[in-house]
Design a protein around this motif. Structure first.
Motif, PDB file in Angstrom:
ATOM      1  N   LEU A  51     -18.653  24.804  45.884  1.00 43.50           N
ATOM      2  CA  LEU A  51     -18.770  25.033  44.450  1.00 43.50           C
ATOM      3  C   LEU A  51     -17.955  26.238  44.030  1.00 43.50           C
ATOM      4  O   LEU A  51     -17.888  27.236  44.741  1.00 43.50           O
ATOM      5  CB  LEU A  51     -20.236  25.262  44.067  1.00 43.50           C
ATOM      6  CG  LEU A  51     -21.175  24.079  44.238  1.00 43.50           C
ATOM      7  CD1 LEU A  51     -22.598  24.486  43.882  1.00 43.50           C
ATOM      8  CD2 LEU A  51     -20.735  22.909  43.372  1.00 43.50           C
ATOM      9  N   ASP A  52     -17.360  26.153  42.847  1.00 42.29           N
ATOM     10  CA  ASP A  52     -16.607  27.256  42.272  1.00 42.29           C
ATOM     11  C   ASP A  52     -17.569  28.071  41.402  1.00 42.29           C
ATOM     12  O   ASP A  52     -17.994  27.590  40.352  1.00 42.29           O
ATOM     13  CB  ASP A  52     -15.463  26.714  41.428  1.00 42.29           C
ATOM     14  CG  ASP A  52     -14.592  27.803  40.831  1.00 42.29           C
ATOM     15  OD1 ASP A  52     -14.936  28.999  40.980  1.00 42.29           O
ATOM     16  OD2 ASP A  52     -13.566  27.453  40.224  1.00 42.29           O
ATOM     17  N   ALA A  57     -20.351  25.650  34.150  1.00 40.16           N
ATOM     18  CA  ALA A  57     -21.698  25.121  34.370  1.00 40.16           C
ATOM     19  C   ALA A  57     -22.521  26.000  35.312  1.00 40.16           C
ATOM     20  O   ALA A  57     -23.742  25.901  35.345  1.00 40.16           O
ATOM     21  CB  ALA A  57     -21.633  23.704  34.932  1.00 40.16           C
ATOM     22  N   LEU A  58     -21.854  26.872  36.073  1.00 40.60           N
ATOM     23  CA  LEU A  58     -22.556  27.681  37.069  1.00 40.60           C
ATOM     24  C   LEU A  58     -22.644  29.159  36.704  1.00 40.60           C
ATOM     25  O   LEU A  58     -23.350  29.915  37.383  1.00 40.60           O
ATOM     26  CB  LEU A  58     -21.865  27.538  38.433  1.00 40.60           C
ATOM     27  CG  LEU A  58     -21.742  26.116  38.959  1.00 40.60           C
ATOM     28  CD1 LEU A  58     -21.012  26.110  40.289  1.00 40.60           C
ATOM     29  CD2 LEU A  58     -23.091  25.454  39.088  1.00 40.60           C
ATOM     30  N   LEU A  59     -21.969  29.570  35.647  1.00 39.75           N
ATOM     31  CA  LEU A  59     -21.964  30.980  35.274  1.00 39.75           C
ATOM     32  C   LEU A  59     -23.374  31.479  34.967  1.00 39.75           C
ATOM     33  O   LEU A  59     -24.104  30.855  34.199  1.00 39.75           O
ATOM     34  CB  LEU A  59     -21.059  31.226  34.067  1.00 39.75           C
ATOM     35  CG  LEU A  59     -19.569  31.097  34.336  1.00 39.75           C
ATOM     36  CD1 LEU A  59     -18.783  31.271  33.045  1.00 39.75           C
ATOM     37  CD2 LEU A  59     -19.103  32.084  35.381  1.00 39.75           C
ATOM     38  N   HIS A  65     -30.376  27.733  42.135  1.00 40.99           N
ATOM     39  CA  HIS A  65     -30.352  26.645  41.162  1.00 40.99           C
ATOM     40  C   HIS A  65     -28.938  26.140  40.857  1.00 40.99           C
ATOM     41  O   HIS A  65     -28.720  25.456  39.861  1.00 40.99           O
ATOM     42  CB  HIS A  65     -31.044  27.093  39.876  1.00 40.99           C
ATOM     43  CG  HIS A  65     -32.529  27.181  40.015  1.00 40.99           C
ATOM     44  ND1 HIS A  65     -33.142  28.158  40.763  1.00 40.99           N
ATOM     45  CD2 HIS A  65     -33.505  26.397  39.538  1.00 40.99           C
ATOM     46  CE1 HIS A  65     -34.452  27.982  40.720  1.00 40.99           C
ATOM     47  NE2 HIS A  65     -34.693  26.914  39.975  1.00 40.99           N
ATOM     48  N   CYS A  66     -27.960  26.453  41.719  1.00 42.85           N
ATOM     49  CA  CYS A  66     -26.585  26.011  41.495  1.00 42.85           C
ATOM     50  C   CYS A  66     -26.466  24.490  41.465  1.00 42.85           C
ATOM     51  O   CYS A  66     -25.690  23.945  40.682  1.00 42.85           O
ATOM     52  CB  CYS A  66     -25.640  26.603  42.538  1.00 42.85           C
ATOM     53  SG  CYS A  66     -25.203  28.309  42.168  1.00 42.85           S
ATOM     54  N   LEU A  67     -27.211  23.803  42.296  1.00 43.48           N
ATOM     55  CA  LEU A  67     -27.154  22.338  42.252  1.00 43.48           C
ATOM     56  C   LEU A  67     -27.684  21.821  40.926  1.00 43.48           C
ATOM     57  O   LEU A  67     -27.179  20.836  40.392  1.00 43.48           O
ATOM     58  CB  LEU A  67     -27.928  21.715  43.413  1.00 43.48           C
ATOM     59  CG  LEU A  67     -27.182  21.648  44.735  1.00 43.48           C
ATOM     60  CD1 LEU A  67     -28.089  21.105  45.833  1.00 43.48           C
ATOM     61  CD2 LEU A  67     -25.933  20.833  44.640  1.00 43.48           C
ATOM     62  N   ASP A  68     -28.702  22.470  40.364  1.00 39.86           N
ATOM     63  CA  ASP A  68     -29.189  22.084  39.040  1.00 39.86           C
ATOM     64  C   ASP A  68     -28.073  22.244  38.014  1.00 39.86           C
ATOM     65  O   ASP A  68     -27.867  21.373  37.166  1.00 39.86           O
ATOM     66  CB  ASP A  68     -30.393  22.939  38.626  1.00 39.86           C
ATOM     67  CG  ASP A  68     -31.662  22.558  39.365  1.00 39.86           C
ATOM     68  OD1 ASP A  68     -31.852  21.355  39.634  1.00 39.86           O
ATOM     69  OD2 ASP A  68     -32.463  23.451  39.648  1.00 39.86           O
ATOM     70  N   GLY A  69     -27.340  23.356  38.082  1.00 38.20           N
ATOM     71  CA  GLY A  69     -26.223  23.574  37.173  1.00 38.20           C
ATOM     72  C   GLY A  69     -25.148  22.515  37.331  1.00 38.20           C
ATOM     73  O   GLY A  69     -24.606  22.014  36.349  1.00 38.20           O
ATOM     74  N   LEU A  70     -24.861  22.145  38.564  1.00 39.01           N
ATOM     75  CA  LEU A  70     -23.854  21.128  38.842  1.00 39.01           C
ATOM     76  C   LEU A  70     -24.275  19.765  38.303  1.00 39.01           C
ATOM     77  O   LEU A  70     -23.504  19.066  37.661  1.00 39.01           O
ATOM     78  CB  LEU A  70     -23.615  21.036  40.354  1.00 39.01           C
ATOM     79  CG  LEU A  70     -22.663  19.946  40.820  1.00 39.01           C
ATOM     80  CD1 LEU A  70     -21.254  20.231  40.337  1.00 39.01           C
ATOM     81  CD2 LEU A  70     -22.697  19.827  42.317  1.00 39.01           C
ATOM     82  N   VAL A  71     -25.526  19.391  38.551  1.00 35.80           N
ATOM     83  CA  VAL A  71     -26.009  18.057  38.181  1.00 35.80           C
ATOM     84  C   VAL A  71     -26.329  17.941  36.694  1.00 35.80           C
ATOM     85  O   VAL A  71     -26.007  16.939  36.064  1.00 35.80           O
ATOM     86  CB  VAL A  71     -27.252  17.684  39.028  1.00 35.80           C
ATOM     87  CG1 VAL A  71     -27.878  16.390  38.546  1.00 35.80           C
ATOM     88  CG2 VAL A  71     -26.872  17.581  40.499  1.00 35.80           C
ATOM     89  N   PHE A  72     -26.956  18.951  36.130  1.00 35.06           N
ATOM     90  CA  PHE A  72     -27.507  18.827  34.785  1.00 35.06           C
ATOM     91  C   PHE A  72     -26.721  19.566  33.700  1.00 35.06           C
ATOM     92  O   PHE A  72     -27.078  19.479  32.528  1.00 35.06           O
ATOM     93  CB  PHE A  72     -28.962  19.310  34.772  1.00 35.06           C
ATOM     94  CG  PHE A  72     -29.843  18.541  35.710  1.00 35.06           C
ATOM     95  CD1 PHE A  72     -30.056  17.181  35.557  1.00 35.06           C
ATOM     96  CD2 PHE A  72     -30.453  19.178  36.778  1.00 35.06           C
ATOM     97  CE1 PHE A  72     -30.856  16.473  36.414  1.00 35.06           C
ATOM     98  CE2 PHE A  72     -31.271  18.480  37.657  1.00 35.06           C
ATOM     99  CZ  PHE A  72     -31.473  17.118  37.477  1.00 35.06           C
ATOM    100  N   GLY A  74     -22.750  20.892  32.067  1.00 35.76           N
ATOM    101  CA  GLY A  74     -21.300  20.791  32.046  1.00 35.76           C
ATOM    102  C   GLY A  74     -20.737  19.489  32.568  1.00 35.76           C
ATOM    103  O   GLY A  74     -21.362  18.779  33.335  1.00 35.76           O
ATOM    104  N   GLY A  75     -19.527  19.190  32.132  1.00 32.16           N
ATOM    105  CA  GLY A  75     -18.863  17.982  32.576  1.00 32.16           C
ATOM    106  C   GLY A  75     -17.592  18.248  33.340  1.00 32.16           C
ATOM    107  O   GLY A  75     -16.921  17.331  33.775  1.00 32.16           O
TER     108      GLY A  75
END
Length: 116
Positions: A51-52, A57-59, A65-72, A74-75
């Motif tokens: 992950l970047d 989406a991750l800032l 909870h990074c996976l939550d940010g990735l999945v739920f 930003g596009g």
């Protein structure tokens, strides 16, 4: 239930929804894919996504909870590196054959639209 985050299991130490879903899929995914060795173990196929942390989406997202940010959220793509079967498929956000692929894509699109 009219509740959010119902897939998380804080009582089991899994407060992040996406992480729990990912770990559940990971535990059975290797067998479903016909892989003998699976996960971060010797002999397992080396597929990895990095992950970047600068992805929008991750800032500000806690690491837990990074996976939550990735999945739920930003596009935009949030990966800076990708390995498939131990080979680099994306590095620093760029595919190693990016220019070749882009040129071929442009040529095909020109042909499809009658420009080539």
């Amino acid at each position: 239930k009219r509740q959010r985050n119902v897939a998380a299991a804080p009582a089991l130490g899994q407060s992040a929804t996406a992480a729990r879903l990912f770990n559940t899929a990971l535990s059975a995914g290797g067998q479903a894919a016909g892989q003998i060795a699976w996960g971060l173990v010797q002999g397992a196929r080396a597929d990895a996504l990095v992950l970047d942390p600068r992805s929008p989406a991750l800032l500000g997202m806690p690491r837990t909870h990074c996976l939550d940010g990735l999945v739920f959220s930003g596009g935009e793509p949030a990966f800076c590196e990708v390995l498939v079967a131990g080979r680099v498929a994306l590095q620093n956000g760029i595919h190693p054959q990016n220019e070749t692929i882009a040129g071929r894509f442009a040529s095909v699109m020109d042909t499809l639209w009658g420009q080539g």
